[in-house]
Enzyme design. Sequence first.
Site, PDB file in Angstrom:
ATOM      1  N   ASP A 171     -36.555 -99.167  14.439  1.00 43.09           N
ATOM      2  CA  ASP A 171     -35.855-100.292  13.830  1.00 43.09           C
ATOM      3  C   ASP A 171     -36.155-101.601  14.569  1.00 43.09           C
ATOM      4  O   ASP A 171     -35.261-102.304  15.013  1.00 43.09           O
ATOM      5  CB  ASP A 171     -34.340 -99.973  13.851  1.00 43.09           C
ATOM      6  N   GLU A 414     -33.173 -91.920  21.563  1.00 48.14           N
ATOM      7  CA  GLU A 414     -32.873 -91.254  20.294  1.00 48.14           C
ATOM      8  C   GLU A 414     -33.993 -90.331  19.837  1.00 48.14           C
ATOM      9  O   GLU A 414     -34.368 -90.328  18.658  1.00 48.14           O
ATOM     10  CB  GLU A 414     -32.520 -92.287  19.218  1.00 48.14           C
ATOM     11  N   TYR A 470     -22.225 -95.236  16.722  1.00 47.41           N
ATOM     12  CA  TYR A 470     -21.874 -96.284  15.762  1.00 47.41           C
ATOM     13  C   TYR A 470     -20.639 -95.944  14.945  1.00 47.41           C
ATOM     14  O   TYR A 470     -20.640 -96.057  13.736  1.00 47.41           O
ATOM     15  CB  TYR A 470     -23.090 -96.577  14.875  1.00 47.41           C
ATOM     16  N   GLU A 507     -25.624 -98.066  23.421  1.00 47.62           N
ATOM     17  CA  GLU A 507     -25.618 -98.804  22.153  1.00 47.62           C
ATOM     18  C   GLU A 507     -24.299 -98.575  21.447  1.00 47.62           C
ATOM     19  O   GLU A 507     -23.826 -97.442  21.353  1.00 47.62           O
ATOM     20  CB  GLU A 507     -26.730 -98.333  21.203  1.00 47.62           C
TER      21      GLU A 507
HETATM   22  C1  BDP Z   1     -30.185 -97.096  16.972  1.00 50.12           C
HETATM   23  C2  BDP Z   1     -31.523 -97.482  17.543  1.00 50.12           C
HETATM   24  C3  BDP Z   1     -31.792 -98.981  17.501  1.00 50.12           C
HETATM   25  C4  BDP Z   1     -31.346 -99.552  16.168  1.00 50.12           C
HETATM   26  C5  BDP Z   1     -29.857 -99.310  16.025  1.00 50.12           C
HETATM   27  C6  BDP Z   1     -29.276 -99.907  14.742  1.00 50.12           C
HETATM   28  O1  BDP Z   1     -31.676 -97.013  18.866  1.00 50.12           O
HETATM   29  O2  BDP Z   1     -33.156 -99.236  17.758  1.00 50.12           O
HETATM   30  O3  BDP Z   1     -31.677-100.898  16.025  1.00 50.12           O
HETATM   31  O4  BDP Z   1     -29.625 -97.935  16.007  1.00 50.12           O
HETATM   32  O5  BDP Z   1     -29.246 -99.196  13.754  1.00 50.12           O
HETATM   33  O6  BDP Z   1     -30.340 -95.929  16.247  1.00 50.12           O
HETATM   34  O7  BDP Z   1     -28.895-101.055  14.740  1.00 50.12           O
END
Ligand code: BDP
Length: 601
Positions: A171, A414, A470, A507
């Site tokens: 991404d 990941e 997330y 993240e």
């Molecule tokens: C994670 C990835 C990252 C993406 C992020 C996203 O590590 O590179 O940009 O999600 O979805 O899976 O914003």
Amino acid sequence: MLYPIMTESRQVISLNGIWNFKLDQNQNDEGKGFSEKWFENSLTEPMSIAVPASFNDLHEGKDFRDHIGWMWYEKDITVPNSLRETSERILLRIDAATHKAKVYLNGKLIMEHIGGFIPFETEINQYLQKGSNRLTIAICNITDWTTLPASGMTLMDTPSGKKRVYNGMPDFYNYAGLNRSVRIYTTPRDFVQDISIVPSIKGKDGVIDYSIETVGSGSITVEVLDKNKKSVAKAAGAKGTITIPNAKLWNPGDAYLYTLRVNFGTDIYDEEFGIRTIEVKDGKFLINNKPFYFKGFGKHEDAHINGRGLNEAMYIKDFSLMKWINANSFRTSHYPYSEEIMRLADREGIVVIDECAAVAVHMNFGFSLMGGKHEKVNTWEKIQTMPQHRQAMEELVKRDKNHPCVVMWSLSNESATEEVGAKEYHQELYDLTRTLDPQKRPITIVTHMMSTPDVCQIADITDVLALNRYYSWYIFNGEIEDGRIALTKELEAWGKRCPGKPIMFTEYGADTIAGMHDTTSVAFTEEYQKEYLEMHHEVFDTFPTFIGEQIWNFADFATTQGVMRAQGNKKGVFTRDRKPKFAAHYLKDRWGSIPNFNYKK
Ligand code: BDP
């Protein structure tokens, strides 16, 4: 690998500037550059291009920007006679060619390299001629299931004809070309090849174990210089231990750099280092024997116009913003950043998790996310990234091993850590990295949201659990309270699976369109980003072995197009042109009240 610097014995000549450029392979063919031997003559009808920079945003049109395949760079260079006629070694060093390069000098292939984020070099004395020399660099930006980043490519039928498309490309936009500097540098014939420094602390003193690799003959002396270039300790020999009385430590936010000056015959090299220790112990991440709390970001090398190209003004700005917001760290997601960034982090006292380019090492992820039809395979049975992955860790550790800013290596981002085979794959890389790193830093493996405690295969290997999650974004989008419950549950489950192991988030984030507001927050508004972060922090604060929060992302960044991306990924706390979103002010307050050390009792 030593960074090219000028010393009394070494010259550095930049080849940066405007080069000739030509795209080769197009959507449908394999290109003509090699069959027509473009390297044997000057490129016909070249375009102008800047080096260093990603080529993509420098000229207009989709075919140019989204070019997939080979491209050619060319520059005529003249090396002064005085230099060419000496016995000095003359090296050509390319700091990054993304992702694969073949380098020709006067039509002869002089080196090749795979891996788009690491320097490579070769001696060029024998190829140089008097007067003008034609330097030609062919670069390919294609990745596949043998490279890092990984991802496959297929030729798809589209209404306008066949088109090459990536499957599972990470991404971030595939910015490519000569992204970093190209230089010539010299050394004497007998020269310093490599330096390793391992610092430790003994009471008030700093101690370093050093070891020097040389080629040729001569005797070695070393000297430690303080910040004012005053000599504070000396030794002789290729290996040894030096005590620096009353040493100043390298600390997050309070960096102090010493220099190890190495003399070998006529060669002189200055390597900067810091005195600091790193250890994972009793559920804590210790820097200088004190429990450190990571506050910061996952980042990208990404900017308007330059793309992923070297951008030192931007580095200064980003570090200034990190200090403004009271961050103390970042991860080099998802590839090694420029040596200039690493040197700046040393100098500014910013803590770095150093990641290799192992991203998208997952053969099922892209497909399942896009909802595409795909027969599930076992990634670790099919993928062939191991040789590149080993090389990537070898090159990364060799390049970055002496940086005080680097406190942990990240083996991958990941990858398919939930699939059987992940343990064996990562164990091999873990062992390799541990052997290579003289400082024996902690090693982590960053996992994605499907790699939950019940299925994760690598949790027992990793020194720190580094999670990308997330909740309230991809899962329970717009629903803060559902996210809170699920997040709490997962962290509790990790506590049971790996009692006492330090855990951090590498993240978590919510796409946020700058300027979009609402009184009752909804996804994509600036209010929602703040609420999302607040919820996470309330949960993080209740777990004693939770050692750090790195938000995705520092700034908005370019990606490939897709229904989930509005001109790029908008999870930045800053916009792409580095203006703060609403949440930035909240973070500045939160992080201002969290000390670097002893946050968790
Ligand atoms: C994670 C990835 C990252 C993406 C992020 C996203 O590590 O590179 O940009 O999600 O979805 O899976 O914003």
